[in-house]
Design an enzyme around this catalytic site. Structure first.
Site, PDB file in Angstrom:
ATOM      1  N   GLU A   1      -7.331   6.966  17.292  1.00  0.00           N
ATOM      2  CA  GLU A   1      -8.120   8.214  17.362  1.00  0.00           C
ATOM      3  C   GLU A   1      -9.011   8.333  16.124  1.00  0.00           C
ATOM      4  O   GLU A   1     -10.184   8.718  16.214  1.00  0.00           O
ATOM      5  CB  GLU A   1      -7.200   9.443  17.448  1.00  0.00           C
ATOM      6  CG  GLU A   1      -6.460   9.597  18.767  1.00  0.00           C
ATOM      7  CD  GLU A   1      -5.205   8.746  18.845  1.00  0.00           C
ATOM      8  OE1 GLU A   1      -4.845   8.076  17.845  1.00  0.00           O
ATOM      9  OE2 GLU A   1      -4.568   8.734  19.911  1.00  0.00           O
TER      10      GLU A   1
ATOM     11  N   GLU B   1      -8.586  -2.739   5.093  1.00  0.00           N
ATOM     12  CA  GLU B   1      -7.457  -2.622   6.018  1.00  0.00           C
ATOM     13  C   GLU B   1      -7.942  -2.735   7.466  1.00  0.00           C
ATOM     14  O   GLU B   1      -7.364  -3.458   8.277  1.00  0.00           O
ATOM     15  CB  GLU B   1      -6.731  -1.292   5.796  1.00  0.00           C
ATOM     16  CG  GLU B   1      -5.492  -1.163   6.684  1.00  0.00           C
ATOM     17  CD  GLU B   1      -4.704   0.097   6.403  1.00  0.00           C
ATOM     18  OE1 GLU B   1      -5.318   1.174   6.252  1.00  0.00           O
ATOM     19  OE2 GLU B   1      -3.464   0.020   6.364  1.00  0.00           O
TER      20      GLU B   1
ATOM     21  N   GLN C   1       0.843  -1.199   0.000  1.00  0.00           N
ATOM     22  CA  GLN C   1       0.000   0.000   0.000  1.00  0.00           C
ATOM     23  C   GLN C   1       0.874   1.243   0.000  1.00  0.00           C
ATOM     24  O   GLN C   1       1.663   1.429   0.924  1.00  0.00           O
ATOM     25  CB  GLN C   1      -0.829   0.068   1.264  1.00  0.00           C
ATOM     26  CG  GLN C   1      -1.673  -1.136   1.553  1.00  0.00           C
ATOM     27  CD  GLN C   1      -2.687  -0.784   2.618  1.00  0.00           C
ATOM     28  OE1 GLN C   1      -3.694  -0.157   2.332  1.00  0.00           O
ATOM     29  NE2 GLN C   1      -2.419  -1.173   3.840  1.00  0.00           N
TER      30      GLN C   1
ATOM     31  N   SER D   1       0.275   6.443   2.981  1.00  0.00           N
ATOM     32  CA  SER D   1       0.790   7.472   3.898  1.00  0.00           C
ATOM     33  C   SER D   1       1.919   8.257   3.252  1.00  0.00           C
ATOM     34  O   SER D   1       2.693   7.720   2.460  1.00  0.00           O
ATOM     35  CB  SER D   1       1.317   6.820   5.180  1.00  0.00           C
ATOM     36  OG  SER D   1       0.319   6.029   5.765  1.00  0.00           O
TER      37      SER D   1
ATOM     38  N   SER E   1       4.612  -1.122   4.391  1.00  0.00           N
ATOM     39  CA  SER E   1       5.093  -2.389   4.951  1.00  0.00           C
ATOM     40  C   SER E   1       5.491  -3.337   3.828  1.00  0.00           C
ATOM     41  O   SER E   1       4.663  -3.695   2.997  1.00  0.00           O
ATOM     42  CB  SER E   1       3.995  -3.063   5.781  1.00  0.00           C
ATOM     43  OG  SER E   1       3.459  -2.173   6.710  1.00  0.00           O
TER      44      SER E   1
ATOM     45  N   SER F   1      -5.103   5.300  12.802  1.00  0.00           N
ATOM     46  CA  SER F   1      -4.859   5.378  14.252  1.00  0.00           C
ATOM     47  C   SER F   1      -6.149   5.105  15.045  1.00  0.00           C
ATOM     48  O   SER F   1      -7.260   5.193  14.510  1.00  0.00           O
ATOM     49  CB  SER F   1      -4.313   6.764  14.610  1.00  0.00           C
ATOM     50  OG  SER F   1      -5.334   7.727  14.458  1.00  0.00           O
TER      51      SER F   1
HETATM   52  C1  LIG Z   1       2.673  -1.450  11.584  1.00  0.00           C
HETATM   53  C2  LIG Z   1       2.286  -0.346  10.608  1.00  0.00           C
HETATM   54  C3  LIG Z   1       2.150  -0.649   9.265  1.00  0.00           C
HETATM   55  C4  LIG Z   1       1.830   0.364   8.335  1.00  0.00           C
HETATM   56  N1  LIG Z   1       1.763   0.028   7.022  1.00  0.00           N
HETATM   57  C5  LIG Z   1       1.491   0.995   6.120  1.00  0.00           C
HETATM   58  C6  LIG Z   1       1.484   0.674   4.715  1.00  0.00           C
HETATM   59  O1  LIG Z   1       1.738  -0.461   4.300  1.00  0.00           O
HETATM   60  N2  LIG Z   1       1.232   1.662   3.818  1.00  0.00           N
HETATM   61  C7  LIG Z   1       0.949   2.934   4.224  1.00  0.00           C
HETATM   62  O2  LIG Z   1       0.684   3.775   3.355  1.00  0.00           O
HETATM   63  N3  LIG Z   1       0.976   3.295   5.539  1.00  0.00           N
HETATM   64  C8  LIG Z   1       1.247   2.343   6.491  1.00  0.00           C
HETATM   65  N4  LIG Z   1       1.299   2.668   7.832  1.00  0.00           N
HETATM   66  C9  LIG Z   1       1.115   4.063   8.220  1.00  0.00           C
HETATM   67  C10 LIG Z   1      -0.217   4.295   8.947  1.00  0.00           C
HETATM   68  O3  LIG Z   1      -1.296   4.211   8.026  1.00  0.00           O
HETATM   69  C11 LIG Z   1      -0.097   5.698   9.573  1.00  0.00           C
HETATM   70  O4  LIG Z   1       0.860   5.592  10.614  1.00  0.00           O
HETATM   71  C12 LIG Z   1      -1.420   6.169  10.152  1.00  0.00           C
HETATM   72  O5  LIG Z   1      -2.367   6.386   9.145  1.00  0.00           O
HETATM   73  C13 LIG Z   1      -1.221   7.497  10.936  1.00  0.00           C
HETATM   74  O6  LIG Z   1      -0.530   8.416  10.150  1.00  0.00           O
HETATM   75  P1  LIG Z   1       0.794   9.138  10.712  1.00  0.00           P
HETATM   76  O7  LIG Z   1       1.683   8.114  11.329  1.00  0.00           O
HETATM   77  O8  LIG Z   1       1.335   9.989   9.640  1.00  0.00           O
HETATM   78  O9  LIG Z   1       0.273  10.039  11.926  1.00  0.00           O
HETATM   79  P2  LIG Z   1      -0.429  11.463  11.789  1.00  0.00           P
HETATM   80  O10 LIG Z   1      -1.515  11.408  10.775  1.00  0.00           O
HETATM   81  O11 LIG Z   1       0.626  12.507  11.657  1.00  0.00           O
HETATM   82  O12 LIG Z   1      -1.102  11.571  13.221  1.00  0.00           O
HETATM   83  C14 LIG Z   1      -0.313  11.785  14.415  1.00  0.00           C
HETATM   84  C15 LIG Z   1      -1.223  11.630  15.635  1.00  0.00           C
HETATM   85  O13 LIG Z   1      -2.289  12.615  15.548  1.00  0.00           O
HETATM   86  C16 LIG Z   1      -3.555  11.977  15.669  1.00  0.00           C
HETATM   87  N5  LIG Z   1      -4.543  12.627  14.787  1.00  0.00           N
HETATM   88  C17 LIG Z   1      -4.341  13.037  13.504  1.00  0.00           C
HETATM   89  N6  LIG Z   1      -5.475  13.570  12.991  1.00  0.00           N
HETATM   90  C18 LIG Z   1      -6.423  13.475  13.973  1.00  0.00           C
HETATM   91  C19 LIG Z   1      -7.805  13.834  14.066  1.00  0.00           C
HETATM   92  N7  LIG Z   1      -8.429  14.397  13.026  1.00  0.00           N
HETATM   93  N8  LIG Z   1      -8.457  13.586  15.224  1.00  0.00           N
HETATM   94  C20 LIG Z   1      -7.814  13.017  16.294  1.00  0.00           C
HETATM   95  N9  LIG Z   1      -6.502  12.635  16.268  1.00  0.00           N
HETATM   96  C21 LIG Z   1      -5.814  12.864  15.121  1.00  0.00           C
HETATM   97  C22 LIG Z   1      -3.325  10.548  15.174  1.00  0.00           C
HETATM   98  O14 LIG Z   1      -4.285   9.680  15.731  1.00  0.00           O
HETATM   99  C23 LIG Z   1      -1.922  10.266  15.693  1.00  0.00           C
HETATM  100  O15 LIG Z   1      -1.956   9.834  17.037  1.00  0.00           O
HETATM  101  C24 LIG Z   1       1.628   1.699   8.771  1.00  0.00           C
HETATM  102  C25 LIG Z   1       1.766   2.011  10.135  1.00  0.00           C
HETATM  103  C26 LIG Z   1       2.113   1.015  11.038  1.00  0.00           C
HETATM  104  C27 LIG Z   1       2.286   1.388  12.487  1.00  0.00           C
END
Ligand SMILES: Cc1cc2nc3c(=O)[nH]c(=O)nc-3n(C[C@H](O)[C@H](O)[C@H](O)COP(=O)(O)OP(=O)(O)OC[C@H]3O[C@@H](n4cnc5c(N)ncnc54)[C@H](O)[C@@H]3O)c2cc1C
Length: 415
Positions: A383, A250, A132, A135, A167, A381
């Site tokens: 949240e 997902e 995927q 992000s 991933s 997440s």
């Molecule tokens: C094990 C694992 C596998 C993954 N695999 C993939 C993959 O294969 N492909 C891919 O594209 N991505 C992947 N991801 C990424 C994952 O989709 C993102 O980590 C996730 O969507 C959160 O985005 P971010 O880490 O950029 O956090 P951010 O979006 O920057 O958010 C940071 C914090 O702010 C909070 N937050 C943000 N907006 C809001 C809101 N509107 N209301 C309340 N809280 C909010 C979030 O909950 C989080 O705690 C993976 C992540 C993990 C941990």
């Protein structure tokens, strides 16, 4: 989620008996820690592909995928029976997330006939891995605010930008990549999903080393990657619809509820045998506090299984909005946390000092604890799961968003 089926279905009990017999004769016993975090070494990917091929040749791959695309066209009950029977055997768990349960499921829902006939049989034969590309470095939660772009040039598309946290991208063949194709419309309306060959000219994949030492995550850079028209998955500028299907799969996969897995899920807060073994090896099997923890874990796993049955059944019957999958995903994260914490309580200080390969498994408990937080981010997440449940399942007011109706090129987003 509607799983296509054929009219003449083999009874589940008959299928279970046949699977039990076949598994005993064709697959090796499960290697140690198979139901912990999936091993993602180069050799283990190759092995997972081989085992998937054995399943395919034996007639047990793609239980809920339609027959015309290489599957069996059976029901989630058949899948559940097979998962239960196969727990004791070596299974290609590394292929479950994201290849089978998320990406292949999305291609099945949104792909053209050619895309389905090209990619799904290859995935089910263990020949093709998918990843995927959603992000981006500036954030994953606001997915519709992404800035990777694809521009039309002649008969082709040209892709530029960067993705992250993908991933297993280093081992994958194709990525489902969401890109912006129209900047003059509101953010959800100008996106298109592409099937991008991971080894196409202009794609650079860099692996990221995590705190637990694993290198499963990748970052990708796209520099003038040329894609043909038939790389579009779904409609041009209809990418949000494709992405919504993908996110649905997902959440279902991360919550352990997908019907498209090959065997039991890769991360299972749903099996207490690891905790029980840790208690035995550390001489705490008769400690009432430890027994209470293991009992609680077992109870939570039963609740988790029943929640899956109730939510997937409710969605299939139309009684629940598909967004209800977020309830399973949220519960799954909380359950994984609790069980990672329990393992560290049982291992004590040895969780920090032991190695991943120590005899008692205490070091593994420490290693797993380092990944604990991932379960509140993977698949969106916790949240965001709460937001979805409140807005789309409970009907509470939508979160305010100043950029929702603005043309994207007028949105302040630090481009
Ligand atoms: C094990 C694992 C596998 C993954 N695999 C993939 C993959 O294969 N492909 C891919 O594209 N991505 C992947 N991801 C990424 C994952 O989709 C993102 O980590 C996730 O969507 C959160 O985005 P971010 O880490 O950029 O956090 P951010 O979006 O920057 O958010 C940071 C914090 O702010 C909070 N937050 C943000 N907006 C809001 C809101 N509107 N209301 C309340 N809280 C909010 C979030 O909950 C989080 O705690 C993976 C992540 C993990 C941990």
């Amino acid at each position: 989620m509607t799983v296509p089926t054929t009219p003449d279905l083999e009874p589940v009990d008959h299928f279970r008996d046949r699977a039990r017999h076949w598994l005993a004769n064709n697959l090796a016993p499960a290697p140690p820690n198979q139901h912990g975090e999936a091993d993602k070494s180069e050799a283990s990917w190759q092995r997972a592909k081989q085992v998937q091929r054995v399943l395919y040749d034996g007639g047990f791959a793609g239980i809920c995928f339609p027959r015309e695309y290489g599957g069996l066209g059976l029901t989630p009950e058949h899948q559940r029976a097979f998962s239960e029977e196969s727990r004791a055997y070596e299974m290609p768990l590394a292929l479950n997330i994201p290849t089978l349960t998320i990406c292949a499921a999305t291609i099945l829902d949104t792909g053209s006939e050619t895309q389905k006939r090209t990619h799904l049989p290859a995935v089910l034969r263990g020949e093709e891995l998918l990843v995927q590309f959603l992000s981006e470095p500036r954030g994953g939660s606001d997915l519709a605010g992404l800035t990777t772009r694809a521009e039309r040039r002649g008969d082709t598309w040209v892709l530029n930008g960067a993705k992250i946290w993908s991933s297993g991208a280093y081992a994958a063949d194709y990525g489902l990549c969401l890109a912006r194709t129209d900047w003059k419309v509101p953010k959800h309306a100008g996106l298109t999903m592409f099937l991008v060959p991971v080894r196409a000219p202009g794609v650079t994949v860099a692996r990221i080393t995590q705190v637990d030492g694993s290198r499963e995550f990748c970052q990708e850079f796209f520099d003038d990657v040329v894609l043909p028209d038939d790389a579009v998955l779904g409609e041009v500028n209809g990418g949000w619809e494709t992405a919504k299907r993908q996110l649905l799969h997902e959440r279902s996969a991360v919550g352990g509820a997908s019907p498209y897995a090959s065997g039991a899920q890769a991360h299972s807060g749903r099996d207490v045998s690891g905790l029980a073994e840790l208690a035995r090896r550390t001489g705490q099997w008769h400690d009432p506090r430890v027994r209470e923890d293991i009992g609680e874990a077992r109870a939570l796993n039963m609740v988790h299984d029943q929640l899956i049955t109730r939510v997937t059944g409710g969605i299939a019957a139309g009684a629940l909005d598909p967004a209800a999958g977020s309830m399973v995903r949220l519960f799954s994260a909380r359950n994984s946390w609790l069980q990672a914490d329990m393992a560290v309580r049982i291992a004590g200080s040895a969780a920090a000092t032991g190695s991943g390969a120590d005899d008692a498994g205490t070091g593994q408990a420490g290693q797993d604890y380092l990944m604990r937080q991932a379960w509140s981010l993977a698949g969106g997440s916790t949240e965001m799961a709460r937001n979805i449940i409140s807005e789309r399942v409970l009907g509470m007011p939508r979160e305010a968003a100043a950029d929702r109706d603005l043309p994207f090129d007028q949105v302040e987003c630090g481009r």
